[in-house]
Design a protein around this motif. Structure first.
Motif, PDB file in Angstrom:
ATOM      1  N   ARG A  18      -0.408   0.346 -11.582  1.00  0.00           N
ATOM      2  CA  ARG A  18       0.020   1.061 -10.226  1.00  0.00           C
ATOM      3  C   ARG A  18      -0.571   0.376  -9.240  1.00  0.00           C
ATOM      4  NH1 ARG A  18      -1.391   7.033 -10.070  1.00  0.00           N
ATOM      5  NH2 ARG A  18      -3.573   6.333 -10.455  1.00  0.00           N
ATOM      6  N   LEU A  19       0.381   0.588  -7.998  1.00  0.00           N
ATOM      7  CA  LEU A  19      -0.216  -0.193  -6.834  1.00  0.00           C
ATOM      8  C   LEU A  19      -0.075   0.712  -5.621  1.00  0.00           C
ATOM      9  CD1 LEU A  19       2.341  -1.944  -8.407  1.00  0.00           C
ATOM     10  CD2 LEU A  19       1.205  -3.581  -7.152  1.00  0.00           C
ATOM     11  N   GLY A  20      -1.099   0.698  -4.778  1.00  0.00           N
ATOM     12  CA  GLY A  20      -1.071   1.624  -3.615  1.00  0.00           C
ATOM     13  C   GLY A  20      -1.541   0.883  -2.451  1.00  0.00           C
ATOM     14  N   ILE A  21      -0.630   1.255  -1.318  1.00  0.00           N
ATOM     15  CA  ILE A  21      -0.817   0.750   0.052  1.00  0.00           C
ATOM     16  C   ILE A  21      -1.442   1.642   0.928  1.00  0.00           C
ATOM     17  CG2 ILE A  21       0.552  -0.540   1.900  1.00  0.00           C
ATOM     18  CD1 ILE A  21       1.963   0.020  -1.798  1.00  0.00           C
ATOM     19  N   GLY A  22      -2.404   1.063   1.859  1.00  0.00           N
ATOM     20  CA  GLY A  22      -2.851   1.923   2.924  1.00  0.00           C
ATOM     21  C   GLY A  22      -3.139   1.107   4.151  1.00  0.00           C
ATOM     22  N   LYS A  27      -6.869  -5.418  11.930  1.00  0.00           N
ATOM     23  CA  LYS A  27      -6.441  -6.117  13.112  1.00  0.00           C
ATOM     24  C   LYS A  27      -5.772  -5.593  14.074  1.00  0.00           C
ATOM     25  CE  LYS A  27      -5.424 -10.868  13.439  1.00  0.00           C
ATOM     26  NZ  LYS A  27      -4.802 -12.038  13.073  1.00  0.00           N
ATOM     27  N   LYS A  28      -4.894  -4.640  13.562  1.00  0.00           N
ATOM     28  CA  LYS A  28      -3.942  -3.897  14.454  1.00  0.00           C
ATOM     29  C   LYS A  28      -3.974  -2.509  13.945  1.00  0.00           C
ATOM     30  CE  LYS A  28      -0.891  -7.449  15.617  1.00  0.00           C
ATOM     31  NZ  LYS A  28       0.394  -8.186  15.220  1.00  0.00           N
ATOM     32  N   PRO A  29      -4.088  -1.445  14.639  1.00  0.00           N
ATOM     33  CA  PRO A  29      -3.909   0.119  14.319  1.00  0.00           C
ATOM     34  C   PRO A  29      -2.440   0.156  13.491  1.00  0.00           C
ATOM     35  CG  PRO A  29      -4.633  -0.136  16.353  1.00  0.00           C
ATOM     36  CD  PRO A  29      -4.179  -1.574  16.068  1.00  0.00           C
ATOM     37  N   GLY A  30      -2.495   0.929  12.435  1.00  0.00           N
ATOM     38  CA  GLY A  30      -1.189   1.301  11.662  1.00  0.00           C
ATOM     39  C   GLY A  30      -0.645   0.283  10.747  1.00  0.00           C
ATOM     40  N   GLY A  80      -5.829  -9.621   7.005  1.00  0.00           N
ATOM     41  CA  GLY A  80      -6.439  -9.662   8.628  1.00  0.00           C
ATOM     42  C   GLY A  80      -7.957 -10.009   8.703  1.00  0.00           C
ATOM     43  N   ASN A  81      -8.622 -10.288   7.679  1.00  0.00           N
ATOM     44  CA  ASN A  81     -10.042 -10.942   7.716  1.00  0.00           C
ATOM     45  C   ASN A  81     -10.393 -11.538   6.217  1.00  0.00           C
ATOM     46  OD1 ASN A  81     -12.767 -11.101   7.419  1.00  0.00           O
ATOM     47  ND2 ASN A  81     -12.769 -10.098   9.366  1.00  0.00           N
ATOM     48  N   ALA A  82     -10.751 -12.695   6.174  1.00  0.00           N
ATOM     49  CA  ALA A  82     -10.943 -13.767   4.950  1.00  0.00           C
ATOM     50  C   ALA A  82     -12.103 -13.426   4.486  1.00  0.00           C
ATOM     51  CB  ALA A  82     -10.557 -15.071   5.086  1.00  0.00           C
ATOM     52  N   ASN A  83     -13.014 -12.928   5.255  1.00  0.00           N
ATOM     53  CA  ASN A  83     -14.505 -12.826   4.793  1.00  0.00           C
ATOM     54  C   ASN A  83     -15.001 -14.101   3.976  1.00  0.00           C
ATOM     55  OD1 ASN A  83     -17.109 -11.755   4.418  1.00  0.00           O
ATOM     56  ND2 ASN A  83     -16.567 -10.335   2.782  1.00  0.00           N
ATOM     57  N   LYS A 128     -14.115   0.453   8.595  1.00  0.00           N
ATOM     58  CA  LYS A 128     -12.483   0.548   8.764  1.00  0.00           C
ATOM     59  C   LYS A 128     -11.974   0.585   7.045  1.00  0.00           C
ATOM     60  CE  LYS A 128     -11.541  -1.375  13.016  1.00  0.00           C
ATOM     61  NZ  LYS A 128     -10.950  -2.645  13.741  1.00  0.00           N
ATOM     62  N   ILE A 129     -12.470  -0.623   6.424  1.00  0.00           N
ATOM     63  CA  ILE A 129     -11.650  -0.611   5.000  1.00  0.00           C
ATOM     64  C   ILE A 129     -12.138   0.735   4.289  1.00  0.00           C
ATOM     65  CG2 ILE A 129     -11.873  -1.707   2.991  1.00  0.00           C
ATOM     66  CD1 ILE A 129     -12.046  -4.451   4.622  1.00  0.00           C
ATOM     67  N   LEU A 130     -13.624   0.973   4.335  1.00  0.00           N
ATOM     68  CA  LEU A 130     -13.847   2.159   3.538  1.00  0.00           C
ATOM     69  C   LEU A 130     -13.096   3.661   3.744  1.00  0.00           C
ATOM     70  CD1 LEU A 130     -17.751   1.821   3.252  1.00  0.00           C
ATOM     71  CD2 LEU A 130     -16.130   1.401   1.586  1.00  0.00           C
ATOM     72  N   ALA A 131     -12.786   3.521   5.278  1.00  0.00           N
ATOM     73  CA  ALA A 131     -12.127   4.797   5.725  1.00  0.00           C
ATOM     74  C   ALA A 131     -10.608   4.737   5.347  1.00  0.00           C
ATOM     75  CB  ALA A 131     -12.086   4.807   7.208  1.00  0.00           C
ATOM     76  N   GLY A 132     -10.120   3.548   4.967  1.00  0.00           N
ATOM     77  CA  GLY A 132      -8.748   3.277   4.720  1.00  0.00           C
ATOM     78  C   GLY A 132      -8.246   3.699   3.327  1.00  0.00           C
ATOM     79  N   LEU A 133      -9.717   3.630   2.470  1.00  0.00           N
ATOM     80  CA  LEU A 133      -9.356   3.622   1.041  1.00  0.00           C
ATOM     81  C   LEU A 133      -8.442   4.750   0.465  1.00  0.00           C
ATOM     82  CD1 LEU A 133     -12.608   2.459  -0.440  1.00  0.00           C
ATOM     83  CD2 LEU A 133     -10.529   1.121  -0.482  1.00  0.00           C
ATOM     84  N   ASP A 134      -8.693   5.985   1.083  1.00  0.00           N
ATOM     85  CA  ASP A 134      -7.841   7.027   0.479  1.00  0.00           C
ATOM     86  C   ASP A 134      -6.544   7.085   0.771  1.00  0.00           C
ATOM     87  OD1 ASP A 134     -10.266   8.517  -0.379  1.00  0.00           O
ATOM     88  OD2 ASP A 134     -10.760   9.630   1.489  1.00  0.00           O
ATOM     89  N   SER A 135      -6.077   6.661   1.760  1.00  0.00           N
ATOM     90  CA  SER A 135      -4.542   6.361   2.058  1.00  0.00           C
ATOM     91  C   SER A 135      -4.045   5.509   0.814  1.00  0.00           C
ATOM     92  CB  SER A 135      -4.221   5.739   3.297  1.00  0.00           C
ATOM     93  OG  SER A 135      -4.944   4.469   3.569  1.00  0.00           O
ATOM     94  N   ALA A 136      -4.716   4.434   0.427  1.00  0.00           N
ATOM     95  CA  ALA A 136      -4.095   3.482  -0.645  1.00  0.00           C
ATOM     96  C   ALA A 136      -4.457   4.240  -2.023  1.00  0.00           C
ATOM     97  CB  ALA A 136      -4.892   1.986  -0.531  1.00  0.00           C
TER      98      ALA A 136
END
Lengths: 406, 406
Positions: A18-22, A27-30, A80-83, A128-136
């Protein structure tokens, strides 16, 4: 700009994957900048990573997690960020992202494999990444391959995917993959990012061998600008959901599986070249009759990386002297130049080391006007054939890379 | 475009060495495309030539003529046609030009050393060259260095010359040189074309050693596009007219002569980089504390050839992650990236393999805004320092090379 039509991706789902996108707003909102892929329990996973010695924090951590022997359960990708070039802090940041996803999914942090792509040298925006996890996570679905292909894009102008099915003894086997990458492309182990899954059942050691070999024939034979990335990675997952086992015990199935895997991997690799930054041409450089792989690749990459050859390709100029000069400087020992033949597609431009007597500019021009073409060099030294794929060097390449980041 | 001001050349004549410029109409009627240089009887001459295995017919013939042991009396240079990739016919054509000049000057054909530069793969227009010889012969003069510097130009936007005088025991010694080249520049033995003369007296074997060593520190350390030409050549003539002999017996004079020769050769080499096709920047890549020359040059050239670094330079973008990625992929064995330090001029951007804590974008930006700058990499592996000089990759580079020939 890109070579060929941007046709919609038609990607078969792979049972169990399964794949999920969030969206994390890195870099840019949205913007869709977060992709999670779920590896089912019982699957096997193989990975290949960049050979750049400055490999990014997620690459270091991904290798560590795979080496623990823990079953990989989730692939976590951010754009957006290569770390990369971020030192110890980068490693700690990558680990925090893995821990965050692990807690939510109730698995060990070691079973999360992290991937990052984007600008080098900026701190990873972990919160930001942690906050975005749920959407994905909420988006996880076997049918989300095409969306994931979009979710991993950076300077790519189009999503890249490839899917192959074949029948074997009444069963359908599926291999589906996605990739991203357009610049800093001379993979040395794997391309920027590539993910392939199959519902075949494949032993983990065998899977790693098959992936390494297929990578050598595909991602490790493409170049846009000769710049090996710090973040290259390619992963192959076998969910086993079909119940059909690929193994050395069944050479016919093995052969068909390898052919299908090659088709997917080459499809993904070629898609990256065609979407190469500023690309207007898709070029196969084929070196034949070389004494060994090393010298074949030296000649092929010398041509594929030559700014003079690449600008001539951009200009559709059959300036074959530039190709000949590349062969001469590629470092092949004791090359007898009077043995060298060169073709543009089927037009022979160099015979026995000099301009072919029957060559006419119109013939070369007709080939150079094509969007896809082959530069073929025959060395008359042995049996080895190697192919690499590349693009031209256009104004858009300069524009894109002079303006990226700003 | 070119870096720095185009100041008029102030070149001291070298006693005994005359230069004549003529017009053969090779590419365009009326263009100065023919240069003859007269080497006086009793002079010594040393030459270095391209290592491209597809070396041009004039390079093959020049080597042959020098190997006969005949005293070289005239250097014959044409632009507009490289006489490369032309096979046996090209050799015959180059020989005919030598014979034509030899007859006129009443010397042996073996005492003529031919040089060609221009488009690869077109037949040399021998009759035009023969018809143009008289105009160049009539022009022979010790004071025509600056005109000769213009006479050997192709895509160069400015003539290139360098001249040094020094006093030694009441005598004035002179070293003067000219060069040409702007694209297909990664000399591997010598640059496109370079001619240096001195009125010192130098034994032929010693002269060859001094030229080879000076070439290694100058022309063999510059690159515009990594494309080694088929026609590179550099010649050093010692007329002996000063009566002052440079030899191992006088180490102080030797040291001063080598320093002066280095100054001329570096001046000529740097002039080529500054006039590199589309160049807006002059960049020294300095690799320090390498374990050996090979790895130092690997790192330096990987940076100097990276299209991503070069486009960032063009954009004045301190995108140092691209430099770091180059160090990582340069193929240095067992590199400990945490030992790597990187500076842009005096601004440290990478400390112990990661972004410097006190680095701020404005500091990097200030350096990148400069027209001349240094990228400095410290590997902490040994004592070796190597420097190479290069340019950026601009829109003009693409334009020039997509349009050259058409």
């Amino acid at each position: 700009m890109a070579v060929g039509a941007n046709t919609p991706l038609n990607l078969h789902p792979v049972r169990g994957f399964r794949l999920g996108i969030g969206s994390a707003g890195i870099k840019k909102p949205g913007r869709k900048d977060l992709v999670i892929m779920e590896v089912p329990v019982g699957a096997t996973l193989a990975g290949v990573f960049t050979r750049n010695q400055f490999c990014a924090a997620p690459v270091v951590l991904a290798r560590r997690h795979l080496e623990t022997g823990a079953l990989p359960r989730y692939l976590l990708v951010n754009t957006g960020n290569a770390n990369a070039g971020t030192g110890e802090q980068g490693l700690a940041d990558a680990l925090r992202c893995c821990q965050g996803l692990a807690e939510k999914m109730r698995v060990d942090a070691e079973s999360i494999i992290p991937f990052s792509t984007g600008v080098i040298g900026e701190p990873l925006p972990v919160d930001k990444i942690l906050a975005g996890l749920d959407s994905a996570i909420a988006d996880l679905d076997e049918n989300h391959w095409a969306q994931a292909a979009e979710g991993i894009m950076t300077t790519d102008t189009r999503p890249k995917g490839c899917s192959v099915q074949f029948e074997y003894q009444g069963q359908t086997l599926t291999l589906t993959g996605i990739s991203k990458g357009a610049g800093m492309i001379m993979p040395n182990m794997a391309t920027m990012l590539g993910y392939v899954a199959t519902d075949a059942q494949v032993d983990a050691l065998l899977l790693q061998r098959l992936l390494s070999e297929a990578t050598e024939r595909s991602f490790n034979r493409i170049t846009v600008d000769g710049d090996t990335s710090t973040n290259d990675a390619c992963v192959l997952v076998a969910t086993g959901a079909s119940g059909v086992e690929v193994s050395d015990l069944d050479p016919i199935l093995m052969e068909r599986f390898v052919a299908a895997l090659d088709e997917v991997m080459l499809g993904l690799a070629h898609a990256i070249v065609k979407d190469g930054e500023g690309a207007t041409k898709f070029v196969e450089v084929r070196v034949e009759a070389a004494a060994n792989v090393e010298e074949a690749l030296k000649v092929a990459y010398t041509i594929a990386h030559s700014p003079l050859v690449k600008t001539a390709l951009f200009a559709c100029d059959p300036n074959w002297g530039r190709i000949l000069a590349c062969v001469g400087r590629a470092g092949v020992e004791n090359l007898d130049v009077s043995d060298v033949q060169i073709w543009l597609d089927d037009v022979r431009i160099v015979t026995d080391g000099a301009r072919s007597a029957d060559y006419r500019e119109e013939l070369g021009q007709a080939v150079m006007d094509r969007e896809s073409l082959m530069i073929r060099v025959h060395l008359n030294r042995g049996q080895v054939v190697e192919r690499v794929w590349t693009t031209d060097l256009s104004h858009d390449y300069v524009t894109i890379n002079a303006e990226y980041r700003s």
